[in-house]
Design a protein around this motif. Structure first.
Motif, PDB file in Angstrom:
ATOM      1  N   TYR A  14       1.659  22.307  66.523  1.00 34.84           N
ATOM      2  CA  TYR A  14       2.490  23.351  65.904  1.00 34.84           C
ATOM      3  C   TYR A  14       3.940  23.287  66.381  1.00 34.84           C
ATOM      4  CZ  TYR A  14       1.135  25.578  70.294  1.00 34.84           C
ATOM      5  OH  TYR A  14       0.899  25.828  71.617  1.00 34.84           O
ATOM      6  N   THR A  15       4.250  22.361  67.308  1.00 33.33           N
ATOM      7  CA  THR A  15       5.643  22.196  67.739  1.00 33.33           C
ATOM      8  C   THR A  15       6.345  21.082  66.966  1.00 33.33           C
ATOM      9  OG1 THR A  15       5.200  20.533  69.465  1.00 33.33           O
ATOM     10  CG2 THR A  15       4.954  22.851  70.092  1.00 33.33           C
ATOM     11  N   HIS A  16       5.599  20.322  66.184  1.00 28.63           N
ATOM     12  CA  HIS A  16       6.246  19.245  65.410  1.00 28.63           C
ATOM     13  C   HIS A  16       7.287  19.870  64.475  1.00 28.63           C
ATOM     14  CE1 HIS A  16       6.896  15.914  62.674  1.00 28.63           C
ATOM     15  NE2 HIS A  16       6.173  15.137  63.463  1.00 28.63           N
ATOM     16  N   PRO A  17       8.517  19.318  64.431  1.00 32.45           N
ATOM     17  CA  PRO A  17       9.575  19.970  63.642  1.00 32.45           C
ATOM     18  C   PRO A  17       9.234  20.158  62.166  1.00 32.45           C
ATOM     19  CG  PRO A  17      10.438  18.059  64.856  1.00 32.45           C
ATOM     20  CD  PRO A  17       8.980  18.143  65.166  1.00 32.45           C
ATOM     21  N   GLN A  18       8.361  19.321  61.612  1.00 30.21           N
ATOM     22  CA  GLN A  18       8.003  19.494  60.200  1.00 30.21           C
ATOM     23  C   GLN A  18       6.812  20.434  60.009  1.00 30.21           C
ATOM     24  OE1 GLN A  18       8.436  15.062  58.651  1.00 30.21           O
ATOM     25  NE2 GLN A  18       8.862  16.582  57.069  1.00 30.21           N
ATOM     26  N   ILE A  19       6.097  20.730  61.094  1.00 30.57           N
ATOM     27  CA  ILE A  19       4.936  21.615  61.022  1.00 30.57           C
ATOM     28  C   ILE A  19       5.291  23.026  61.498  1.00 30.57           C
ATOM     29  CG2 ILE A  19       2.564  22.005  61.860  1.00 30.57           C
ATOM     30  CD1 ILE A  19       2.743  19.607  60.001  1.00 30.57           C
ATOM     31  N   ALA A  20       6.126  23.109  62.550  1.00 26.50           N
ATOM     32  CA  ALA A  20       6.435  24.407  63.177  1.00 26.50           C
ATOM     33  C   ALA A  20       6.841  25.477  62.157  1.00 26.50           C
ATOM     34  CB  ALA A  20       7.512  24.226  64.244  1.00 26.50           C
TER      35      ALA A  20
ATOM     36  N   VAL B  86      -8.763  35.379  71.576  1.00 24.13           N
ATOM     37  CA  VAL B  86      -7.661  35.623  72.503  1.00 24.13           C
ATOM     38  C   VAL B  86      -6.483  34.695  72.177  1.00 24.13           C
ATOM     39  CG1 VAL B  86      -6.976  35.457  74.942  1.00 24.13           C
ATOM     40  CG2 VAL B  86      -9.220  36.388  74.324  1.00 24.13           C
ATOM     41  N   ASP B  87      -5.284  35.273  72.097  1.00 26.70           N
ATOM     42  CA  ASP B  87      -4.032  34.508  71.972  1.00 26.70           C
ATOM     43  C   ASP B  87      -3.995  33.581  70.752  1.00 26.70           C
ATOM     44  OD1 ASP B  87      -3.022  35.757  74.176  1.00 26.70           O
ATOM     45  OD2 ASP B  87      -3.506  34.146  75.577  1.00 26.70           O
ATOM     46  N   ASP B  88      -4.565  34.033  69.641  1.00 25.54           N
ATOM     47  CA  ASP B  88      -4.525  33.193  68.428  1.00 25.54           C
ATOM     48  C   ASP B  88      -3.240  33.466  67.638  1.00 25.54           C
ATOM     49  OD1 ASP B  88      -5.629  35.779  67.891  1.00 25.54           O
ATOM     50  OD2 ASP B  88      -6.378  35.057  65.969  1.00 25.54           O
ATOM     51  N   TYR B  89      -2.120  33.160  68.274  1.00 28.16           N
ATOM     52  CA  TYR B  89      -0.801  33.402  67.674  1.00 28.16           C
ATOM     53  C   TYR B  89      -0.448  32.292  66.685  1.00 28.16           C
ATOM     54  CZ  TYR B  89       4.275  34.308  67.619  1.00 28.16           C
ATOM     55  OH  TYR B  89       5.578  34.568  67.240  1.00 28.16           O
ATOM     56  N   TYR B  90      -0.626  31.033  67.106  1.00 31.31           N
ATOM     57  CA  TYR B  90      -0.360  29.887  66.225  1.00 31.31           C
ATOM     58  C   TYR B  90      -1.609  29.417  65.477  1.00 31.31           C
ATOM     59  CZ  TYR B  90       3.949  29.359  68.940  1.00 31.31           C
ATOM     60  OH  TYR B  90       5.163  29.568  69.551  1.00 31.31           O
TER      61      TYR B  90
ATOM     62  N   ILE C 215      -0.585  18.147  53.767  1.00 31.40           N
ATOM     63  CA  ILE C 215      -0.676  19.398  53.000  1.00 31.40           C
ATOM     64  C   ILE C 215       0.694  20.066  52.897  1.00 31.40           C
ATOM     65  CG2 ILE C 215      -1.672  21.730  52.963  1.00 31.40           C
ATOM     66  CD1 ILE C 215      -4.068  20.494  54.569  1.00 31.40           C
ATOM     67  N   ALA C 216       1.394  20.185  54.033  1.00 31.65           N
ATOM     68  CA  ALA C 216       2.536  21.111  54.019  1.00 31.65           C
ATOM     69  C   ALA C 216       3.698  20.719  54.913  1.00 31.65           C
ATOM     70  CB  ALA C 216       2.048  22.515  54.395  1.00 31.65           C
ATOM     71  N   ALA C 217       3.834  19.453  55.324  1.00 30.86           N
ATOM     72  CA  ALA C 217       4.998  19.088  56.142  1.00 30.86           C
ATOM     73  C   ALA C 217       6.262  19.563  55.436  1.00 30.86           C
ATOM     74  CB  ALA C 217       5.043  17.582  56.344  1.00 30.86           C
ATOM     75  N   ASP C 218       7.132  20.223  56.191  1.00 33.41           N
ATOM     76  CA  ASP C 218       8.335  20.815  55.611  1.00 33.41           C
ATOM     77  C   ASP C 218       9.374  19.715  55.433  1.00 33.41           C
ATOM     78  OD1 ASP C 218      10.631  22.313  55.019  1.00 33.41           O
ATOM     79  OD2 ASP C 218       9.777  24.048  56.071  1.00 33.41           O
TER      80      ASP C 218
ATOM     81  N   ASN D  67       6.593  14.465  67.744  1.00 37.63           N
ATOM     82  CA  ASN D  67       7.757  14.449  66.850  1.00 37.63           C
ATOM     83  C   ASN D  67       7.934  13.102  66.173  1.00 37.63           C
ATOM     84  OD1 ASN D  67      10.081  15.025  65.479  1.00 37.63           O
ATOM     85  ND2 ASN D  67      11.431  15.027  67.286  1.00 37.63           N
ATOM     86  N   THR D  68       6.832  12.536  65.701  1.00 35.92           N
ATOM     87  CA  THR D  68       6.952  11.275  64.993  1.00 35.92           C
ATOM     88  C   THR D  68       5.988  11.240  63.802  1.00 35.92           C
ATOM     89  OG1 THR D  68       7.018   8.859  65.254  1.00 35.92           O
ATOM     90  CG2 THR D  68       5.379  10.046  66.538  1.00 35.92           C
TER      91      THR D  68
END
Ligand SMILES: [Ca+2]
Ligand SMILES: [Ca+2]
Length: 410
Positions: free
Chosen positions: A138-144, A167-171, A196-199, A338-339
């Motif tokens: 979830y930190t990948h720039p196209q996924i985040a 517990v802690d299901d934020y992302y 599916i959804a890469a930005d 990030n690749t």
């Protein structure tokens, strides 16, 4: 049939209502005591149990063994329990990857004519898609920017702030109960999520529905291992978070009452589930594999087509249970770090269809899962000699699917 069975069958006819309704610990947990004759004994986890409750919900419970579980759990809760099954190991196929950077290759997106859909301002807006799979970075720039944040949850405080049981299901959430020793995250889930959804505003991968929202629901560990019970919990969680579509790029479950019951619950809720057909090069009408061969009305099972628009040699097929083909060879998508990387598989083909469904649903938010499925299946490209051994004999065309949906849902 022995005499005792005949007698009890006769007794049932005489007092039909009582026989039909009577529950016992052995009627809700038929596997207990029957494992020796079961083809799936090797995969059973003998101290973990998948419980479906009468309200349709699932939990996974532990006990020393089946006898202790029957005595201490099933018998006291019998009224509220519908079905119990051993949890089982699942091994997800490994997919080779070839990493690249700064490279653009959208042959699959072009082949399914997605640009015509984007040109109409349709990008998958407001549609939530669950990726029930391995870890999603979830930190990948196209996924985040595409993660469906659970705003009722406060991350990393060790508490279940929104009271949804996780517990802690934020992302998103992980249901991996047996973590792997391998610390390096598998690329599989991130690659699927990117298709599916890469930005596409933030990198070279063009997600099919680049404004849809992803719900990561992990059950596959870094070594590709998982369990049926963890998969059931991840599917159930996806539904509870409001997913319209669930991508299931995995299979290999032979003994599957709980998985079947879970798919039934998802069908009841109107959620579309897109399943990879598998990469064994076989006909799953003849050699069924699950969940690919379930054939629920809310399910689409996807084979992999090649760069030259033929069926790949390794894709599973089936004129009954596999619905259509989609690009699954040499697919570029996001991976952790990030690749990007190329990967092959029906695991890559299914998310093309998932992304297409997200586009359709954003154009027609009131459509039903059945209408979305119908539009996708009725609009495939069928080209003579391409031998897609699938129900529709064709490959995804999302531009035409949108045209069909607009007729179904004016
Ligand atoms: Ca929570
Ligand atoms: Ca929290």
């Amino acid at each position: 049939m022995d005499v005792q069975k005949i007698l009890s069958a006769v007794a049932c006819v005489l007092v039909l209502s009582s026989c039909g309704n009577k529950k016992s610990s052995s009627s809700v947990f038929p596997e207990n005591g029957a494992l020796d004759s079961s083809a799936c004994m090797g995969q059973a986890i003998q101290n973990k149990f998948i419980v479906q409750w009468e309200d349709g919900k699932f939990t996974v419970e532990s006990a020393k063994d089946a006898d202790e579980f029957t005595k201490k759990f099933i018998e006291p809760n019998l009224e509220n329990i519908r079905y119990v099954e051993y949890d089982r190991h699942l091994q997800v196929e490994k997919t080779d990857e070839v990493r690249t950077t700064g490279f653009t290759d959208s042959w699959g997106q072009d082949k399914v004519s997605v640009r015509n859909v984007w040109a109409q301002g349709v990008y998958g807006q407001n549609v939530k898609v669950a990726v029930v799979d391995a870890y999603v970075d979830y930190t990948h720039p196209q996924i985040a920017p595409r993660i469906a944040i659970n705003t009722g949850e406060i991350p990393n405080n060790g508490k279940d702030d929104d009271g949804n049981g996780v517990v802690d299901d934020y992302y998103g959430a992980s249901f991996v109960s047996v973590p792997s020793n391998n610390q390096t995250p598998s690329s599989h889930g991130t690659h699927v999520a990117g298709i599916i959804a890469a930005d596409s505003r933030y990198g070279s991968v063009e997600g099919m529905a680049p404004q849809a929202q992803i719900i990561p629901a992990q059950f596959i560990a870094n070594d590709g291992g998982g369990s049926l019970g963890d998969a059931v919990l991840a599917l159930q969680y996806s539904a509870s978070r409001g997913a319209k579509i669930i991508n299931a790029s995995w299979g290999g479950a032979p003994c599957v009452a709980s998985l079947r019951n879970t798919f039934q619950e998802l069908q009841n809720k109107g959620i579309l589930v897109v399943v990879a057909a598998g990469n064994d090069g076989r006909d799953i009408d003849v050699y069924p594999e699950f969940p690919a061969s379930f054939n629920f009305s809310n399910q689409i099972t996807v084979a992999a087509s090649s760069v030259t628009d033929f069926m790949t040699s390794w894709s599973n097929s089936g004129f009954n249970f596999v619905h259509l083909a989609a690009p699954g060879e040499r697919i570029l998508s996001t991976v952790p770090g990030n690749t990007t990387a190329y990967m092959d598989g029906t695991s890559m083909a299914a998310p093309f269809v998932t992304g297409a469904a997200a586009l359709l649903w954003s154009a027609r938010p009131n459509a039903t899962a059945t209408q979305i499925k119908q539009a996708i299946l009725q609009s495939v490209d069928v080209s003579a000699g391409h031998e897609f051994k699938v129900n529709t004999r064709g490959r995804l065309n999302v531009d035409r699917a949108l045209q069909v949906l607009k007729q179904l849902v004016p």
